[in-house]
Design an enzyme around this catalytic site. Structure first.
Site, PDB file in Angstrom:
ATOM      1  N   ASP A   1      -1.724   5.064  -6.010  1.00  0.00           N
ATOM      2  CA  ASP A   1      -2.319   4.274  -4.879  1.00  0.00           C
ATOM      3  C   ASP A   1      -2.215   2.814  -5.034  1.00  0.00           C
ATOM      4  O   ASP A   1      -3.285   2.517  -5.868  1.00  0.00           O
ATOM      5  CB  ASP A   1      -3.436   4.723  -4.147  1.00  0.00           C
ATOM      6  CG  ASP A   1      -3.762   4.010  -3.076  1.00  0.00           C
ATOM      7  OD1 ASP A   1      -2.898   3.446  -2.388  1.00  0.00           O
ATOM      8  OD2 ASP A   1      -5.109   3.939  -2.386  1.00  0.00           O
TER       9      ASP A   1
ATOM     10  N   ASP B   1       0.708  -1.099   0.180  1.00  0.00           N
ATOM     11  CA  ASP B   1      -0.027  -0.111  -0.035  1.00  0.00           C
ATOM     12  C   ASP B   1       0.892   1.227  -0.033  1.00  0.00           C
ATOM     13  O   ASP B   1       1.577   1.588   1.068  1.00  0.00           O
ATOM     14  CB  ASP B   1      -0.998  -0.076   1.126  1.00  0.00           C
ATOM     15  CG  ASP B   1      -1.923   0.942   1.199  1.00  0.00           C
ATOM     16  OD1 ASP B   1      -2.151   1.592   0.093  1.00  0.00           O
ATOM     17  OD2 ASP B   1      -2.384   1.384   2.269  1.00  0.00           O
TER      18      ASP B   1
END
Length: 471
Positions: free
Chosen positions: A346, A122
């Site tokens: 992201d 992440d």
């Protein structure tokens, strides 16, 4: 050794450290010297030509820390007469689609002796955490019955708890996720971390050793990595992975600590999220797996907390088949004070999320090409893209080519199957809508089959098409 020689040696040692510079004003009759922080205004008062200023944001902080540590380690190695070999650390990265998740994961070993965990990758968060059982009785039976790995800090010889009274807890770690409550000085530092999807993770923090097995079976050890022992996870989504590897741009994140040992760049390449489970690409610290032709670059910005952990790109617009869409310019402007706007990359998000003005214009431009196919309506079903259609007779040549334009003239042109995505027996436009001027998010599906390289020292992000496999 005379006094002058002692002074020279002290100056050299302090300069090498990178954390402090000294203004060597000896106190009368004492062997003491005043140490001045390299960001102190007092240093610039005495040395007007000194140009290093305090970091104005998280990006500058991580850049200064990583670069000074790396240069220092190289200097020490030279003086010890050792050959300097740039250390490149490669972590195999795989799609988690076969596990029922829309993200990518890596396998890493934590603790001593090392135990294996599957970690979601992440770039949109800084905290690295694992499902945890600290001082837990009869945990092994629970682990076996749930088929899930738990981190047991008490079983790791290299684990060191972070006291809540320490400056590392109260200052170094981002105060916005550490909890101020400190019942006793040696009580563990606690955190309460919230994600945009509503997930909340609560636990304690400590440092431990991470062991990475690379493609040639060599092992690389990273020490003193801050790990969150996740004792409570509040989420409406049942994530099959053991934890999250936070790769956001904060000075104490896994990203920053790994880069201090490898260099100033990190790269990744995400293979198609529906690839077979044996397809592997790599997350690489200290360089890129292989150089590619047709590579482009644009500016990279990391702003202030709470959005300072994200990687912002200087987007100026979208086009379809070369025609720029009429999207208000304020959509693309990052506003650190108002904590909104701009565009980020992201890996923790699957779909690409756009602020309402951008989403509405983009969908309106796509509709003529997909309106020939029967629409599949799922109503208000959560997690399903708004625009899905029956794929019978579909051909990607019917879909206009999307391009994302950057301020320096670079263009990101993803293949059609990055934004017209497969969903069982139908196709969907891989976008979702944010109300107002929320920050736009380029999700992992739109990023797939591209190499992304982040150069933190030069504040650039490079990208190029790639198969993302080793062959």
């Amino acid at each position: 050794m005379d006094r002058n020689m002692s002074l020279i040696l002290l100056v050299w040692l302090v300069l090498l450290h990178g954390c402090f510079l000294s203004e060597l004003n000896a106190l009368k009759g004492q062997g003491k010297y005043k140490l001045i922080h390299m960001h102190s205004p007092e240093l610039r008062d005495h040395h007007p030509n000194w140009t290093l200023k305090p970091p104005i944001n998280s990006r500058e902080r991580i850049s200064q820390l990583v670069h000074s540590d790396y240069v220092r380690s190289q200097t020490i190695q030279r003086r010890l007469g050792r050959k300097i070999d740039k250390r490149m650390v490669e972590l195999p990265i795989r799609s988690a689609a076969d596990l029922g998740a829309g993200q990518y994961f890596i396998s890493m070993r934590i603790g001593t002796p090392p135990k294996k965990y599957l970690m979601l990758v992440d770039t949109g968060s800084v905290l690295t955490w694992i499902r945890c059982r600290n001082h837990c009785n009869n945990c092994s039976k629970e682990k076996e019955s749930r088929d899930m790995r738990f981190y047991h800090p008490s079983e790791s010889r290299s684990f060191r708890s972070i006291p809540c009274s320490s400056s590392y807890c109260t200052s170094n770690l981002i105060p916005c996720y550490t909890i101020k409550a400190c019942p006793m000085p040696d009580a563990p530092c606690k955190y309460d971390y919230k994600y945009q999807d509503g997930t909340r993770v609560i636990g304690t923090l400590g440092n431990d050793t991470v062991t990475i097995r690379m493609r040639d079976n060599q092992k690389v050890t990273l020490k003193n990595i801050t790990i969150g022992c996740a004792e409570k996870i509040i989420s409406g989504i049942d994530n099959p992975l053991d934890g999250i590897l936070g790769l956001g741009g904060d000075g104490e994140s896994f990203m920053a600590k790994a880069l201090r040992q490898t260099g100033t760049t990190v790269s990744y390449c995400l293979a198609d999220h529906l690839s077979p489970r044996n397809v592997v690409s790599y997350l690489v610290f200290g360089g890129v797996e292989k150089q590619l032709p047709n590579i482009q670059e644009t500016d990279l910005t990391i702003g202030q907390w709470p959005w300072g952990t994200h990687y912002h790109l200087n987007v100026i617009g979208f086009s379809l088949d070369g025609r720029m869409l009429d999207i208000p310019s304020e959509v693309w402007l990052y506003n650190p004070d108002g904590q909104y706007g701009g565009v980020i990359l992201d890996t923790g998000s699957s779909l690409t999320a756009l602020a309402a003005p951008a989403y509405d214009k983009l969908i309106q431009a796509f509709l003529p090409s997909i309106s020939r196919f029967p629409k599949v309506d799922y109503g208000d079903a959560s997690g399903i893209p708004e625009h899905c259609f029956n794929s019978s007779g579909y051909n990607e040549t019917l879909i206009p080519k999307l391009a994302i334009h950057f301020a320096n003239g670079a263009k990101f042109e993803p293949p059609v199957n990055n934004y017209v995505i497969d969903a069982i027996d139908m196709k969907c436009l891989g976008f979702r809508r944010f109300e107002g001027l929320d920050t736009c998010i380029i999700g992992n599906i739109l990023q797939q089959n591209y190499l992304w390289e982040f150069d933190f020292f030069n504040e650039k992000v490079k990208f190029a098409p790639s198969k993302c496999t080793s062959d």
